[in-house]
Enzyme design. Structure first.
Site, PDB file in Angstrom:
ATOM      1  N   GLU A 102     -17.607  65.856   5.247  1.00 48.65           N
ATOM      2  CA  GLU A 102     -16.792  65.096   5.842  1.00 48.65           C
ATOM      3  C   GLU A 102     -15.387  65.555   7.109  1.00 48.65           C
ATOM      4  O   GLU A 102     -14.780  66.554   6.214  1.00 48.65           O
ATOM      5  CB  GLU A 102     -16.932  63.555   5.975  1.00 48.65           C
ATOM      6  CG  GLU A 102     -16.007  63.264   7.134  1.00 48.65           C
ATOM      7  CD  GLU A 102     -16.252  61.351   6.781  1.00 48.65           C
ATOM      8  OE1 GLU A 102     -16.068  60.784   7.498  1.00 48.65           O
ATOM      9  OE2 GLU A 102     -15.551  60.810   5.300  1.00 48.65           O
ATOM     10  N   HIS A 118      61.280 108.765  39.258  1.00 53.01           N
ATOM     11  CA  HIS A 118      62.389 109.111  39.663  1.00 53.01           C
ATOM     12  C   HIS A 118      63.571 108.014  39.172  1.00 53.01           C
ATOM     13  O   HIS A 118      64.612 107.741  38.878  1.00 53.01           O
ATOM     14  CB  HIS A 118      63.016 108.929  40.771  1.00 53.01           C
ATOM     15  CG  HIS A 118      63.548 107.441  41.677  1.00 53.01           C
ATOM     16  ND1 HIS A 118      61.755 107.198  42.338  1.00 53.01           N
ATOM     17  CD2 HIS A 118      63.426 106.868  41.966  1.00 53.01           C
ATOM     18  CE1 HIS A 118      61.728 105.572  43.422  1.00 53.01           C
ATOM     19  NE2 HIS A 118      63.044 105.702  42.475  1.00 53.01           N
ATOM     20  N   GLU A 151       7.839   2.761   4.668  1.00 53.80           N
ATOM     21  CA  GLU A 151       9.077   2.485   5.611  1.00 53.80           C
ATOM     22  C   GLU A 151       8.528   3.579   6.818  1.00 53.80           C
ATOM     23  O   GLU A 151       8.771   4.756   6.648  1.00 53.80           O
ATOM     24  CB  GLU A 151      10.186   1.968   5.347  1.00 53.80           C
ATOM     25  CG  GLU A 151      10.665   0.924   6.076  1.00 53.80           C
ATOM     26  CD  GLU A 151      12.007   0.887   5.888  1.00 53.80           C
ATOM     27  OE1 GLU A 151      12.715   0.226   6.960  1.00 53.80           O
ATOM     28  OE2 GLU A 151      12.242   1.053   4.793  1.00 53.80           O
ATOM     29  N   ASP A 208     -13.713  60.847   0.178  1.00 56.60           N
ATOM     30  CA  ASP A 208     -12.794  59.859   0.219  1.00 56.60           C
ATOM     31  C   ASP A 208     -13.352  58.169  -0.239  1.00 56.60           C
ATOM     32  O   ASP A 208     -14.659  58.809  -0.433  1.00 56.60           O
ATOM     33  CB  ASP A 208     -11.927  59.281   1.537  1.00 56.60           C
ATOM     34  CG  ASP A 208     -13.299  59.196   2.479  1.00 56.60           C
ATOM     35  OD1 ASP A 208     -14.670  59.555   2.280  1.00 56.60           O
ATOM     36  OD2 ASP A 208     -12.846  58.809   4.056  1.00 56.60           O
ATOM     37  N   ASP A 241      15.843   3.850   1.424  1.00 54.65           N
ATOM     38  CA  ASP A 241      16.751   3.294   1.669  1.00 54.65           C
ATOM     39  C   ASP A 241      17.460   2.399   0.853  1.00 54.65           C
ATOM     40  O   ASP A 241      16.921   1.854  -0.436  1.00 54.65           O
ATOM     41  CB  ASP A 241      16.888   3.719   3.568  1.00 54.65           C
ATOM     42  CG  ASP A 241      16.203   2.799   3.806  1.00 54.65           C
ATOM     43  OD1 ASP A 241      15.370   1.839   3.002  1.00 54.65           O
ATOM     44  OD2 ASP A 241      16.278   2.860   4.748  1.00 54.65           O
ATOM     45  N   ASP A 301      56.343 112.024  42.362  1.00 54.26           N
ATOM     46  CA  ASP A 301      56.978 110.911  42.023  1.00 54.26           C
ATOM     47  C   ASP A 301      56.159 109.685  41.286  1.00 54.26           C
ATOM     48  O   ASP A 301      55.727 108.701  41.698  1.00 54.26           O
ATOM     49  CB  ASP A 301      57.900 110.626  43.401  1.00 54.26           C
ATOM     50  CG  ASP A 301      58.860 109.652  42.245  1.00 54.26           C
ATOM     51  OD1 ASP A 301      59.293 109.208  41.505  1.00 54.26           O
ATOM     52  OD2 ASP A 301      59.380 108.764  43.501  1.00 54.26           O
ATOM     53  N   GLY A 356      66.197  99.216  44.433  1.00 56.61           N
ATOM     54  CA  GLY A 356      65.135  98.082  43.230  1.00 56.61           C
ATOM     55  C   GLY A 356      63.754  97.716  43.015  1.00 56.61           C
ATOM     56  O   GLY A 356      63.188  97.176  42.383  1.00 56.61           O
ATOM     57  N   ASN A 365     -14.852  37.906 -11.924  1.00 59.51           N
ATOM     58  CA  ASN A 365     -13.705  36.935 -12.694  1.00 59.51           C
ATOM     59  C   ASN A 365     -13.872  36.583 -13.409  1.00 59.51           C
ATOM     60  O   ASN A 365     -15.220  36.101 -14.493  1.00 59.51           O
ATOM     61  CB  ASN A 365     -13.601  36.162 -10.923  1.00 59.51           C
ATOM     62  CG  ASN A 365     -12.596  35.390 -11.201  1.00 59.51           C
ATOM     63  OD1 ASN A 365     -11.858  35.748 -10.688  1.00 59.51           O
ATOM     64  ND2 ASN A 365     -12.843  33.359 -11.798  1.00 59.51           N
ATOM     65  N   TYR A 366     -12.250  36.075 -14.595  1.00 64.25           N
ATOM     66  CA  TYR A 366     -12.689  35.522 -15.564  1.00 64.25           C
ATOM     67  C   TYR A 366     -11.450  34.684 -15.337  1.00 64.25           C
ATOM     68  O   TYR A 366     -10.500  34.603 -14.278  1.00 64.25           O
ATOM     69  CB  TYR A 366     -12.746  36.055 -16.715  1.00 64.25           C
ATOM     70  CG  TYR A 366     -11.604  37.447 -17.368  1.00 64.25           C
ATOM     71  CD1 TYR A 366     -10.031  36.316 -17.075  1.00 64.25           C
ATOM     72  CD2 TYR A 366     -11.451  38.338 -16.416  1.00 64.25           C
ATOM     73  CE1 TYR A 366      -8.988  37.195 -17.225  1.00 64.25           C
ATOM     74  CE2 TYR A 366     -10.056  39.159 -16.423  1.00 64.25           C
ATOM     75  CZ  TYR A 366      -9.358  38.968 -17.267  1.00 64.25           C
ATOM     76  OH  TYR A 366      -8.286  39.602 -16.469  1.00 64.25           O
ATOM     77  N   ASP A 392      -8.585  27.445 -12.045  1.00 65.69           N
ATOM     78  CA  ASP A 392      -8.566  29.128 -12.051  1.00 65.69           C
ATOM     79  C   ASP A 392      -8.681  29.746 -10.814  1.00 65.69           C
ATOM     80  O   ASP A 392      -9.206  29.053  -9.587  1.00 65.69           O
ATOM     81  CB  ASP A 392      -9.929  29.741 -12.398  1.00 65.69           C
ATOM     82  CG  ASP A 392      -9.957  31.257 -12.751  1.00 65.69           C
ATOM     83  OD1 ASP A 392      -9.228  32.002 -13.287  1.00 65.69           O
ATOM     84  OD2 ASP A 392     -10.564  31.858 -11.957  1.00 65.69           O
ATOM     85  N   GLU A 401      -9.957  35.879  -8.297  1.00 70.06           N
ATOM     86  CA  GLU A 401      -9.742  36.464  -7.480  1.00 70.06           C
ATOM     87  C   GLU A 401     -10.684  37.632  -6.803  1.00 70.06           C
ATOM     88  O   GLU A 401     -10.257  38.753  -6.079  1.00 70.06           O
ATOM     89  CB  GLU A 401      -9.059  37.875  -8.551  1.00 70.06           C
ATOM     90  CG  GLU A 401      -7.284  37.030  -8.242  1.00 70.06           C
ATOM     91  CD  GLU A 401      -7.550  36.385 -10.380  1.00 70.06           C
ATOM     92  OE1 GLU A 401      -6.409  35.917 -10.729  1.00 70.06           O
ATOM     93  OE2 GLU A 401      -8.979  35.666 -10.361  1.00 70.06           O
TER      94      GLU A 401
END
Length: 696
Positions: free
Chosen positions: A251, A498, A86, A297, A140, A551, A637, A175-176, A158, A161
């Protein structure tokens, strides 16, 4: 009517034919998948999912929940071949919801042809490796017309990969069904991480005295991801010398950092690393065992290295220990050679308690010296400093050639001389002028003649009250004898002889840091010793009345006065014959006829020549100053109190207040314009003051 029926029948037959063909194709795919895939336990590799009642149509309130997950290394895919629900706004009535790995992909309703489904929906209906697909269908309560629902075909496949660039196989990938594995080209071995291929290039050449070592595949470019370890080892008494031959090409980055590297490690732990294109110099290893490590590397096309190694007799070289020299001095030493090791200037032997600086060492078969006693720098230590003096820096280094400086503990003191001190070779702190710190120790002396508030007018007799901090050197004795005094250091006070005459053997308490003569909480300073000038004509010792010559008296307090903004010393005059300048006098004496002031008063006075002053029958001497002003005078004083210059309010750190006079005597009737007051001339007593303070 007959033609229309026939045409309708033809269309229906064609539709049924197309449906049969599509169903046949799907069944063929299903059969192929079943044949190609092994049975994985109870997991069904393909099948149908459809709405309830399909294809006749679904009833109101129909619902369906379906979920299927793929095994590890597989993914599940769903292909919708039919959709008739629908139609509603945002599919709020009937709806088909499709999820992949718990994420909602589509919410569908209405009608879509197979072509539309293939173009916009089916390409996205797949899970991740080992993931799940799920379907939720909900209708519905009613439909205006009957709808057939939906139908889809799922398969479990399968995952390849090896097509994933993130599988990290550095060379080859296989791959297997349900997984993959990495493997290497001939000449390489798979590392323990099961992804990286490395050259099998390590060698142990123990016992070989000479030979050649080369990077893998020399002289061609060396392979990637290599970790080659070459071990060279011979008997004690021999060492290896390495000489690089031909091209050296390892390198290196533009900033100088090695990408690939050749590292040489010796038995002693010494390490040297090489890269770039410059051929290294020959390396005399000084070791009977050497490991050469070559690392690369995953990329690059550099050629590597070739080196020749041979053995030679072990030698010892200097120094035996840092900060030392050898006697005799040679570039290298044969096994069994003996030398005297002497520490450099400013250094001593670490293991000796005394200040010894040399010892004997012998060259061993392993190329090392024995014994090895380090030379360490002489340590002058933290010096013992007098009270109030401290180091400018907390915990400074105290060894040979390091420097220290001193400072006073608070702002009310300053060093009598500033200097840096260096730790010398003998372990003493030495000033820049060559004096030992212990012989020429800077002392913290009170900052004198500075106040923190000032005023510009007033007088003593009838004078103006001083505020706190204005005259911080003013001291006051309020009991008999009533008088004043001036603080000249943190231990010493000067007053008129004094005032204290006859009280030398008594303890007197002087008040400081106050401008209120009736203060209930002033700074109380107790006397330890009172010393009257020896030439003062003391009352009662002769039949003659004193003429106030000499003084002056010094008072030593029983303990150090705690200086602060309210109590601090005044400076003594400079040791010059310059004329005494006008100044300010202060005290707690009478300020009007027969009235003693409760407040500290001050006023400015002018200096007059002695022959211009009336001595009222007493003989004035050159040890006195005559001063006064218009109704400005010292009075009873005020005796012993200060006359200082410049005028109060005009002092500064560059022009401190100095004690020029001590209130001594004058005619009766203070403030009389015809008479002036007399003050002891402090400038004449500088030597006596200095000597007395040093002796006591």
């Amino acid at each position: 009517m007959m033609m229309r029926f026939t045409q309708s029948m033809k269309v229906k037959a064609q539709k049924e034919k197309v449906g049969c063909v599509l169903t046949l194709l799907i069944m063929i795919v299903f059969c192929v998948i079943v044949l190609l895939f092994p049975v994985c336990g109870s997991v069904s590799l393909a099948g149908w999912v459809q709405s309830p009642g399909h294809p006749q149509g679904y009833d109101p309130h129909s619902s369906l929940t379906w979920k299927k997950c793929a095994p590890t290394g597989h993914k599940i895919t769903l292909t919708l071949i039919h959709l008739d629900l629908e139609e509603s706004f945002e599919c709020e009535d009937d709806a088909l919801k499709l999820f992949a790995d718990e994420v909602l992909l589509f919410t569908l309703c209405g009608r879509k042809s197979m072509k539309e489904l293939q173009a916009s929906v089916n390409p996205f209906l797949h899970s991740s490796s080992g993931g799940c697909l799920s379907v939720s269908f909900l209708a519905d309560y009613s439909n205006t017309e009957r709808h057939t629902g939906f139908r889809g075909f799922y398969t479990i496949q399968d995952v390849n990969e090896c097509m994933d660039p993130e599988n990290e196989c550095t060379q080859l990938c296989n791959n297997y069904i349900g997984g993959y594995r990495c493997f290497c080209r001939p000449g390489y071995i798979l590392d323990s991480d099961k992804h990286t291929c490395q050259v099998s290039c390590s060698e142990d050449r123990t016992g070989s005295r000479e030979g050649v070592l080369m990077s893998p595949e020399w002289p061609g470019p060396y392979p990637e991801n290599s970790v080659c370890s070459y071990i060279l080892a011979v008997e004690e008494g021999l060492q290896f010398e390495l000489t690089f031959m031909g091209v050296f090409d390892v390198e290196k980055k533009e900033n100088g950092e090695c990408i690939d590297s050749l590292t040489i490690k010796t038995l002693s732990g010494a390490v040297e690393t090489f890269c770039e294109r410059d051929v290294p110099s020959s390396v005399v290893t000084g070791s009977q065992r050497v490991e050469i490590i070559f690392r690369t590397d995953h990329k690059g096309a550099n050629r590597g290295f070739s080196l020749y190694y041979e053995t030679r007799e072990m030698k010892c070289t200097g120094p035996v220990t840092p900060k030392s020299s050898l006697d005799p001095q040679h570039p290298e030493y044969s096994i069994g050679s003996e030398v005297i090791v002497k520490c450099d200037k400013g250094h001593v032997l670490k293991s000796k308690e005394s200040a010894e600086v040399e010892y004997k060492a012998t060259c061993q078969k392993n190329g090392q010296w024995s014994p090895v006693i380090p030379c360490e720098p002489v340590d002058c230590g933290i010096p013992d400093l007098p009270e109030l003096t401290e180091l400018s820096d907390k915990d400074p280094p105290t060894t040979y050639l390091n420097q220290i400086s001193l400072k006073c503990a608070n702002e009310y003191y300053q060093l009598d001389k500033n200097d840096n001190f260096t730790c010398n070779a003998e372990g003493n702190w030495e000033s820049e002028s060559g004096q030992k710190l212990t012989d020429d120790l800077p002392k913290c002396e009170p900052v004198c003649g500075i106040n923190t508030e000032a005023s510009f007018s007033g007088r003593v007799f009838g004078g103006k009250p001083a505020s706190i901090k204005q005259i911080p050197w003013q001291l006051f004795h309020r009991r008999l004898p009533r008088g004043g005094a001036s603080l000249i250091s943190d231990y010493w006070v000067v007053t008129a002889a004094h005032v204290v005459d006859g009280h030398e053997n008594m303890t007197m308490n002087w008040l400081g840091g106050t401008v209120n003569g009736q203060d209930t909480d002033p700074v109380t300073i107790e006397t330890e010793k009172i010393i009257i000038h020896p030439k003062y004509n003391r009352v009662g010792l002769t039949n003659k009345q004193t003429n106030y010559d000499h003084d002056i008296a010094l008072i030593k307090m029983s303990k150090r006065v705690s200086l602060g903004p309210n109590i601090r010393p005044v400076c003594l005059p400079k040791e010059t014959d310059e004329p005494v300048k006008d100044g300010t006098v202060s005290g707690f004496g009478m300020f009007k006829k027969e009235t003693v002031s409760r407040r500290l008063l001050y006023g400015h006075v002018q200096i007059y020549p002695l022959d211009k002053c009336d001595s009222v029958g007493l003989s004035a001497t050159d040890n006195m100053i005559c001063a006064g002003g218009d109704e400005v005078d010292s009075c009873q004083g005020d005796s012993g109190g200060p006359l200082f210059s410049p005028f109060l309010g005009y002092g500064s750190p560059d022009k401190p207040y100095r004690l020029t006079g001590i209130v001594s005597w004058g005619p009766s009737g203070c403030g009389n314009k015809s008479y002036k007051g007399y003050y002891t001339k402090v400038q004449n007593y500088l030597d006596w003051i200095k000597q007395t303070m040093e002796k006591n």
